[in-house]
Design a protein around this motif. Sequence first.
Motif, mmCIF file in Angstrom:
data_model
loop_
_atom_site.group_PDB
_atom_site.id
_atom_site.type_symbol
_atom_site.label_atom_id
_atom_site.label_comp_id
_atom_site.label_asym_id
_atom_site.label_seq_id
_atom_site.Cartn_x
_atom_site.Cartn_y
_atom_site.Cartn_z
ATOM 1 N N ARG A 161 -8.361 -2.605 3.252
ATOM 2 C CA ARG A 161 -7.141 -1.907 3.659
ATOM 3 C C ARG A 161 -7.255 -0.403 3.394
ATOM 4 O O ARG A 161 -6.773 0.419 4.186
ATOM 5 C CB ARG A 161 -5.950 -2.473 2.879
ATOM 6 C CG ARG A 161 -4.614 -1.824 3.196
ATOM 7 C CD ARG A 161 -4.170 -2.101 4.626
ATOM 8 N NE ARG A 161 -2.767 -1.762 4.837
ATOM 9 C CZ ARG A 161 -2.128 -1.958 5.972
ATOM 10 N NH1 ARG A 161 -2.753 -2.496 6.998
ATOM 11 N NH2 ARG A 161 -0.851 -1.627 6.085
ATOM 12 N N PHE A 181 -0.310 -6.178 2.773
ATOM 13 C CA PHE A 181 -1.563 -6.294 3.506
ATOM 14 C C PHE A 181 -2.393 -7.498 3.069
ATOM 15 O O PHE A 181 -3.555 -7.624 3.437
ATOM 16 C CB PHE A 181 -2.399 -5.011 3.339
ATOM 17 C CG PHE A 181 -2.706 -4.652 1.903
ATOM 18 C CD1 PHE A 181 -3.896 -5.073 1.305
ATOM 19 C CD2 PHE A 181 -1.820 -3.901 1.158
ATOM 20 C CE1 PHE A 181 -4.181 -4.741 -0.010
ATOM 21 C CE2 PHE A 181 -2.103 -3.555 -0.161
ATOM 22 C CZ PHE A 181 -3.291 -3.981 -0.746
ATOM 23 N N ASP A 224 0.847 -1.199 0.000
ATOM 24 C CA ASP A 224 0.000 0.000 0.000
ATOM 25 C C ASP A 224 0.884 1.251 0.000
ATOM 26 O O ASP A 224 2.104 1.170 -0.197
ATOM 27 C CB ASP A 224 -0.947 -0.026 1.201
ATOM 28 C CG ASP A 224 -0.200 -0.114 2.532
ATOM 29 O OD1 ASP A 224 0.973 0.311 2.599
ATOM 30 O OD2 ASP A 224 -0.786 -0.611 3.511
#
Length: 589
Positions: free
Chosen positions: A410, A393, A387
């Motif tokens: 996320r 994630f 990210d």
Amino acid sequence: MASTTAPLRPQVPTPPPNKPPNKSSSKIEASTSTPNPQCSILIIGAGATGLLASLRAHYQGLTPLLIEKTSFLGGTSSLTGGSVWIPCNPITFPPSASTSTTSSKPSNQDTLPSALTYLTTLIDPIGPVSSLERKLAFLTQGPKMVEWLREVGFKWISAPRFPDYYPEVEGASLGRSVEGEVFDAKKLGKWEALMARSETQTDVAVHASESNVFPIFWRTWGLFFLFLKIVLVRTVGWRVLGRRPVTMGRSLIAQLMLLVKNRGLEVWRETELIRLLLEEGNVVGAVVKREEKEVEIRASKGVLLCAGGFARYLEMRREYFQAPASDEWTMVPPPDTGDAIRAGQEIGAATALMDDAWWYPTFVNPRTGERHLCPYERWLPHGIIVDSSGKRFMNEAQSYFDCGQQQYERNKTVPAIPAWLVMDSQHRQKYLLWKMLPGRTPERAFTDGWLKKAASLSELAEEIGVDAEGLTSTVTHFNKMVAKGTDDDFNRGTSLYDQYYGDPTMTPNPNLGTIELSPFYAIQIWPGDLGMKGGLLTDEYSRVVRENGEVIPGLYAAGNTAASVMGRMYPGPGSTLGPAMTSENLDGG
């Protein structure tokens, strides 16, 4: 289909499978000169669901009329991998081979109890959309659909090694997906030009269950010889013999089109649904637009809506989805604008799962807008998805559906749309990336702006706008886990599903490889989709219902027009097409 609340089971003889084709000319360009055309069942949408529904209605002694909004037949179905997920299917699991098992490990046998256990364990109860009745209807009728199509001339192949997407869940199995055999599209004659096709589709006659071969075919001799079989024998060989081989979604649609064509069934193209006809609470037909005129079509047994979802209707996406909502990442063609769903809503139909889709990580060329699914690039070693903070994630090798859901989840706390697939030069030297062969990265990939490159991770982080310290620490930690062969954070490579798409030459974990060789590369990952998961709420007979559960007489929905029986999960390859094609074969439906 029926125009009362009771499900229909027509008391008419079914024509034998070897009934000779209708010798009359095709009705695909039927005239609209009759003010109020009559039919038994009006089918709206000529994807796999609509084509099969038309054929099935014909065999039940009904008179179907199939209408399609566009100039082409097949819809999104023709653009897919063409896998059809059917537990206990008779292609992989002949009846004599089925045995009972209580094992939670995947096996090469299948039973209704194990399949039901898998679905009930996997899918959270979220109301009538994934009720026990709907699950049982799918599981009991799915194998009948596969067998019936085989009887009338459809050619299937099995995928005995293709795993369910959650092989660790009790009741999981191998081989629950089937797909069409390689098919000679020339058999369609002039109809071949009517089949929907995407410019990004390959002409190589590869089956969906072989999709793990191409990105790594030079890594082992076994994979290389299978690749040669696919390319030289099945693709080039067929063409040398004057045939036009198609596989995956195109085989599925081409075979269904041929069956419809040979029966002389009526199909109207470029015909748009305007509204449903409702009389005394019953749906008795529809008003459509054809040749710039509104035509009223009467259907004595009802209307089946199977015209897809609303993937390309930005207004609906913004209404139902969490931000950011965009139609620029979907793989679905532009005509998918929710017409059928809205027509049902206008007469009081209930909906479900309208905030969910069949997610799939997607690349988008920022210059041309061209989209490309991201399957193998993220499965394979020497790459991770991060990210904006530079952190992982997700398990990059998990099912594409889970990737999309987790990217949105996320993004609620850390900007992750877009995310970035970060790779090193080992990835570029060993594997395919989009359309690029290993070791060959044309300059246009960089000038178009979709692929980034830098000499170090910190420079790459600056180039793509993610936290440099976060990215370098993430890669350092990841490389330590690679050395152990275990992803302690997200369990990448521990599932049989992950391993199916890994690099078998990488041991001990086929999905893990260090990220250390400069230069480094990055490409944006968007939460694309294969269509909408939500739609009109139906019961176990595919009858559309109101919010109070009351059936709307004469109205049916299937495919992406109907809310998925799979709830918020994606059990295995073909979990969209499986229920969509089973809907027309329900006892009484």
